[in-house]
Design a protein around this motif. Structure first.
Motif, PDB file in Angstrom:
ATOM      1  N   GLY A   1       2.617   5.251   5.315  1.00  0.00           N
ATOM      2  CA  GLY A   1       3.632   5.181   4.230  1.00  0.00           C
ATOM      3  C   GLY A   1       3.486   4.687   2.714  1.00  0.00           C
ATOM      4  N   ASN A   2       4.632   5.066   1.632  1.00  0.00           N
ATOM      5  CA  ASN A   2       4.898   4.603   0.686  1.00  0.00           C
ATOM      6  C   ASN A   2       5.605   3.402   0.550  1.00  0.00           C
ATOM      7  OD1 ASN A   2       5.385   3.439  -1.952  1.00  0.00           O
ATOM      8  ND2 ASN A   2       6.304   6.010  -2.701  1.00  0.00           N
TER       9      ASN A   2
ATOM     10  N   VAL B   1      10.367  -3.562  -8.422  1.00  0.00           N
ATOM     11  CA  VAL B   1       9.288  -3.040  -9.395  1.00  0.00           C
ATOM     12  C   VAL B   1       7.985  -3.220  -8.970  1.00  0.00           C
ATOM     13  CG1 VAL B   1       8.231  -4.063 -11.658  1.00  0.00           C
ATOM     14  CG2 VAL B   1      10.767  -4.092 -11.090  1.00  0.00           C
ATOM     15  N   GLU B   2       6.514  -2.496  -9.302  1.00  0.00           N
ATOM     16  CA  GLU B   2       5.514  -1.742  -8.633  1.00  0.00           C
ATOM     17  C   GLU B   2       4.814  -1.826  -9.804  1.00  0.00           C
ATOM     18  OE1 GLU B   2       5.625   2.246  -8.081  1.00  0.00           O
ATOM     19  OE2 GLU B   2       7.433   2.354  -6.259  1.00  0.00           O
ATOM     20  N   GLY B   3       3.950  -2.918  -9.478  1.00  0.00           N
ATOM     21  CA  GLY B   3       2.682  -3.205  -9.731  1.00  0.00           C
ATOM     22  C   GLY B   3       1.198  -2.802  -9.045  1.00  0.00           C
TER      23      GLY B   3
ATOM     24  N   SER C   1       0.994  -1.364  -0.306  1.00  0.00           N
ATOM     25  CA  SER C   1      -0.008   0.098  -0.039  1.00  0.00           C
ATOM     26  C   SER C   1       0.832   1.112  -0.211  1.00  0.00           C
ATOM     27  CB  SER C   1      -0.885  -0.105   1.151  1.00  0.00           C
ATOM     28  OG  SER C   1      -0.348   0.317   1.769  1.00  0.00           O
ATOM     29  N   ASP C   2       0.177   2.509  -0.531  1.00  0.00           N
ATOM     30  CA  ASP C   2       0.429   3.788  -0.395  1.00  0.00           C
ATOM     31  C   ASP C   2       0.364   4.476  -0.106  1.00  0.00           C
ATOM     32  OD1 ASP C   2       2.053   6.004  -1.231  1.00  0.00           O
ATOM     33  OD2 ASP C   2       2.476   5.916  -3.185  1.00  0.00           O
ATOM     34  N   ASN C   3      -0.165   5.514   0.706  1.00  0.00           N
ATOM     35  CA  ASN C   3      -1.392   6.554   1.017  1.00  0.00           C
ATOM     36  C   ASN C   3      -2.175   5.814   1.359  1.00  0.00           C
ATOM     37  OD1 ASN C   3      -2.331   9.341   1.677  1.00  0.00           O
ATOM     38  ND2 ASN C   3      -2.134   8.951  -0.511  1.00  0.00           N
TER      39      ASN C   3
ATOM     40  N   ARG D   1      -3.596  14.315  -0.144  1.00  0.00           N
ATOM     41  CA  ARG D   1      -1.905  14.119   0.050  1.00  0.00           C
ATOM     42  C   ARG D   1      -1.379  12.942  -0.552  1.00  0.00           C
ATOM     43  NH1 ARG D   1      -2.110  10.712   6.015  1.00  0.00           N
ATOM     44  NH2 ARG D   1      -0.169   9.887   5.264  1.00  0.00           N
ATOM     45  N   GLY D   2      -1.892  13.210  -2.810  1.00  0.00           N
ATOM     46  CA  GLY D   2      -1.070  12.617  -2.912  1.00  0.00           C
ATOM     47  C   GLY D   2      -1.887  11.232  -4.095  1.00  0.00           C
ATOM     48  N   ARG D   3      -1.443  10.699  -4.410  1.00  0.00           N
ATOM     49  CA  ARG D   3      -2.351   9.586  -4.561  1.00  0.00           C
ATOM     50  C   ARG D   3      -2.372   8.187  -3.641  1.00  0.00           C
ATOM     51  NH1 ARG D   3      -5.124  11.041  -8.597  1.00  0.00           N
ATOM     52  NH2 ARG D   3      -5.636   8.533  -9.235  1.00  0.00           N
TER      53      ARG D   3
END
Length: 280
Positions: free
Chosen positions: A55-56, A71-73, A43-45, A83-85
């Motif tokens: 957190g990212n 590598v992110e998927g 997870s991120d955000n 707060r961003g994406r």
């Protein structure tokens, strides 16, 4: 020998209710000196997830594994309320050199149950025996209809990757350059199906062309012996202990499997990690 560990990490949420990525990565390292780590539920955000600080985690896991290529998927990508994406999905971390990376958005049919976008992450790595495709995914939990469609998406991705390898294609400059690929592949993930589910078995059905079949690695080694549980082992709020995390290999790799094992000790997630070792 190639060691691949796959794990639905539930954003690092352990059975004790604490989110601890350091613990999780340390436990993964204790299980094996892995060459590749395939993760689901990164997870991120997302501060509203239980125990999560928002957190990212893609960046944090990359930081915890220096010397690896991360590598992110990302399957779910949505507004984050200033707060961003907000991002959620899969990840592959590789010690081997990474060639081309493909991200397949799996079919997202209409369903009344709660559901979200799902993705197949396909990473080509350079091994001592040549290129190898390593894929990871996380299928829908609450809808058999969606899982059926997603399995067909996985089969199409495998078919087209194989046929691109087999068909000579003109090279070109810049974005048209050719990159290494292979019909040989490993598919990992949380499939949210039990071993006897016909939709799970559909993954291994023969293709009508010269595409290599995807074989359940546990069955290739252990035959009819039951898969060890990979979910609900320490928390039965989602049912009795059962297996829904699998590793598949193309049929050419099946004789090269040295071992496949389901860790039954870790409590760093609600799922158990699965390790495969392949002579390659």
């Amino acid at each position: 020998m190639l060691r691949i560990l796959t794990w639905n990490i539930q954003w690092g949420l352990g059975i004790d209710g604490a989110v601890d990525l350091d613990r999780l990565i340390n436990e993964a390292r204790a299980i094996a000196d892995f060459d590749m780590l395939c993760l689901q539920e990164v997870s991120d955000n997302f501060p509203d997830l239980k125990g999560n600080d928002g957190g990212n985690q893609f960046a944090e896991i990359a930081r915890l594994l220096p010397g690896f290529t991360a590598v992110e998927g990302v399957a779910l990508d949505a507004p984050g309320g200033g707060r961003g994406r907000r991002r959620f999905g899969n990840m592959i971390v590789s010690r081997l050199p990474v060639a081309q990376v493909l991200r397949y958005t799996l079919p997202w049919e209409a369903a009344a149950t709660r559901n979200m976008p799902r993705l197949l992450l396909d990473v080509v790595v350079e091994t001592s025996s040549g290129p190898l495709r390593v894929m990871t995914t996380h299928l829908e939990y609450s809808s058999d209809t969606l899982r059926r469609a997603q399995v067909e998406g996985i089969r199409e991705a495998h078919r087209t990757a194989t046929e691109r390898h087999l068909m000579p294609r003109e090279n070109g400059p810049g974005t048209y350059a050719l990159y290494p690929t292979s019909p040989s592949a490993v598919l990992t993930g949380d499939f949210n199906m039990r071993p006897d589910d016909p939709v799970k078995q559909r993954i291994s059905e023969p293709f009508s062309t010269n595409v290599p079949d995807l074989v359940d690695a546990w069955q290739a080694v252990h035959g009819s012996k039951a898969h060890p549980p990979s979910f609900c082992l320490f928390d039965q709020s989602n049912g009795s202990p059962h297996c829904c995390d699998f590793i598949f290999v193309t049929e050419d790799l099946a004789p090269k499997i040295r071992t496949i094992s389901y860790d039954q000790e870790s409590q760093a997630s609600d799922h158990q990690p699965v390790l495969i070792e392949i002579d390659i």
